[in-house]
Design an enzyme around this catalytic site. Structure first.
Site, PDB file in Angstrom:
ATOM      1  N   SER A 106       0.849  -1.293  -0.029  1.00  9.71           N
ATOM      2  CA  SER A 106       0.046   0.070   0.050  1.00  9.71           C
ATOM      3  C   SER A 106       0.809   1.088  -0.016  1.00  9.71           C
ATOM      4  O   SER A 106       2.168   1.099   0.064  1.00  9.71           O
ATOM      5  CB  SER A 106      -0.947   0.219   1.225  1.00  9.71           C
ATOM      6  N   LYS A 107       0.224   2.318  -0.171  1.00  6.44           N
ATOM      7  CA  LYS A 107       1.109   3.442  -0.179  1.00  6.44           C
ATOM      8  C   LYS A 107       0.008   4.716   0.006  1.00  6.44           C
ATOM      9  O   LYS A 107      -0.969   4.721  -0.497  1.00  6.44           O
ATOM     10  CB  LYS A 107       2.023   3.982  -1.325  1.00  6.44           C
ATOM     11  N   GLY A 108       0.518   5.815   0.484  1.00  4.10           N
ATOM     12  CA  GLY A 108      -0.336   6.882   0.506  1.00  4.10           C
ATOM     13  C   GLY A 108       0.522   8.225   0.500  1.00  4.10           C
ATOM     14  O   GLY A 108       1.704   8.133   0.682  1.00  4.10           O
TER      15      GLY A 108
END
Ligand code: NAD
Length: 476
Positions: A106-108
């Site tokens: 995931s990444k934000g």
């Protein structure tokens, strides 16, 4: 003939993925299932600052949920966009798989220049962004666990953890909702240094690989090797500090936003970092030459190049002028697919991002486990270990005196042997082990298969194979 086109970051990652799967035998459909990004959530929210409402745009992308929670940092930068977070989320999937951290990717990111805001404003913005993600389970100890990335650090992670705890007052595992927290807020010793430390361990392992060294045309150990680094932030600072202080490397170039410093005799990393903290850049630093066009220093003659700032800095426009025989990608995606091809043809060895900077997620994994077990590593066994060692030392000393030999243990040995491991030592040991094992798994493929010419392809092969195995185990 039209000029060669550079791909976007996500296209670059996909292209490297495709190159690797072409060498694998995956069932039809599974390949695509692994490659595509499952979901990307975009949020726009307003925060009242300086008398008016300012709107911010943020993202949280989930690439693969073959294992949960999914994991990946939150970046604060003006360069953040959907393409970037999706590329970074994909890299997280492959990275976690390669180092056997049991997470999906995931990444934000939040599109913001954090230097334009004071601490209180940043807290309001971070908490509001976190609120938006928490209420959709995009921050959650069992589903999605962020960490620091460019522009964020312990302080932001502590705000996020507190925001989650306020919104989930009965969740006993609340602290495990985010990693990279300060020690006093549920963090773990050694997390801040972890990514840079991992770069050091990766290089040490590479230098133990004779065939790898031959392919890079390098000889000897790390001692005296000339290093150029781009970005003296969390990752670049720790990597070069440890390499210069502990392994005898010479940091001959430091590239920052406003230019670069060079000194053939080696720069003092701490002194430069303190200068940047005080003056906002490297310009004016008294003990080195300043070069305004910093990116040019990437092309400097050196043994090891460490891009540790942002993506895409080595690309089709400059790859052919890069002289370093060895590049270790401390940043995510610093070499584009086009740049990668040029460098591969030249014989440059690239230690790929998904391995090179995996130290951060590895220690984040330890922190998450610590939070779920609610106990510091080493607390149960440290003193017991010390007393057992004391038994051995006492017995050796008794034997020596009873037999009249008169041996004496050197005080240095006694101190080191008697001391039980604390959390920091255990974390470093776990990280070192992880980096060695992951390198060995790549090395086997790199040296063992004629159709695999580079470490990046080897890294993809190892990691995709593991992701595919967990999908297969789920019946997909
Ligand atoms: P950071 O914000 O602490 O540091 C980034 C540094 O790069 C800063 O010193 C900044 O001034 C410098 N920089 C920015 N633009 C530049 C430019 N154009 N030229 C030269 N220098 C420039 O960020 P970080 O956490 O050290 O992350 C750096 C890279 O490492 C990113 O690609 C990130 O995704 C990756 N990474 C970080 C971690 C982590 O644990 N922090 C883990 C894995 C990967």
């Amino acid at each position: 003939m039209s000029a060669p086109q550079e791909m976007s970051f996500r296209e670059s990652v996909d292209m490297m993925f495709n190159r690797a799967v072409a060498l694998m035998d995956l069932p039809p459909g599974l390949e695509e299932k692994i490659r595509v990004c499952n979901a990307t959530y975009t949020v726009r929210f307003g925060v009242r600052l300086r008398g008016k409402i300012q709107t911010f745009t943020g993202y949280r992308s989930v690439h693969s949920e073959h294992m949960e929670p999914v994991k990946g940092g939150i970046r604060f930068s003006m360069g953040v966009n959907q393409d970037e977070v999706e590329a970074l989320a994909a890299l997280m999937t492959y990275k976690c798989s390669l180092v056997e951290a049991p997470f999906g990717g995931s990444k934000g990111g939040l599109c913001i220049d954090p230097r334009q805001y004071d601490e209180h404003e940043l807290e309001l913005i971070t908490r509001r962004f976190a609120y938006e993600l928490i209420k959709r389970d995009l921050i959650n100890p069992s589903q999605n666990v962020p960490a620091p990335d460019m522009g964020t650090g312990e302080r932001e992670m502590a705000w996020i953890a507190d925001q989650y705890a306020r919104m989930n007052t009965t969740d006993i595992n609340a602290k495990a909702c985010v990693t990279g927290k300060p020690l006093n807020a549920g963090g773990i010793a050694g997390r801040v240094e972890a990514t840079g430390r991992g770069v050091q361990y990766a290089l040490r392992e590479f230098f133990r690989d004779e065939l790898g060294m031959q392919k890079a045309g390098l000889t000897g150990g790390l001692e005296g090797k000339r290093v150029v680094v781009q970005g003296l932030g969390n990752v670049g600072y720790h990597a070069t500090k440890f390499l210069s202080e502990e392994d005898g490397c010479k940091i001959i170039g430091i590239i920052e936003r406003d230019g670069a410093l060079v000194d053939a005799d080696g720069l003092n990393v701490d002194a430069v970092q303190q200068w940047i903290a005080k003056h906002g850049g490297v310009a004016g630093y008294p003990d080195a030459s300043f070069i305004e066009d910093g990116a040019k220093v990437l092309e400097e003659e050196c043994d090891i190049l460490i891009p540790a700032a942002l993506e895409g800095v080595i690309n089709i426009t400059n790859a052919d002028r890069i002289k370093a025989p060895l590049i270790i990608e401390a940043a995510n995606g610093p070499v584009t697919a086009g740049g990668d091809e040029i460098l591969r043809d030249k014989g440059t060895v690239i230690i790929p991002d998904m391995y090179a900077n995996a130290g951060g997620v590895t220690v984040s994994y330890f922190e998450w486990v610590k939070n779920l077990s609610h106990i510091r590593f080493g607390r149960m066994q440290r003193r017991q270990e010390e007393s057992r060692h004391q038994l051995v030392v006492d017995e050796l000393e008794r034997l020596s005196s009873d037999s009249g030999i008169g041996w004496e243990l050197s005080p240095n040995f006694k101190d080191r042997y008697l001391r039980g491991a604390d959390e920091l030592e255990l974390v470093r040991s776990g990280l070192d082990d992880t980096m060695r094992i992951a390198y060995q798994s790549m090395r086997e493929v790199w040296h063992g298969r004629d159709d695999v010419k580079d470490l990046r392809t080897a890294a993809y092969l190892v990691s995709i194979e593991k992701v595919a195995a967990s999908y297969r185990a789920k019946g997909l």
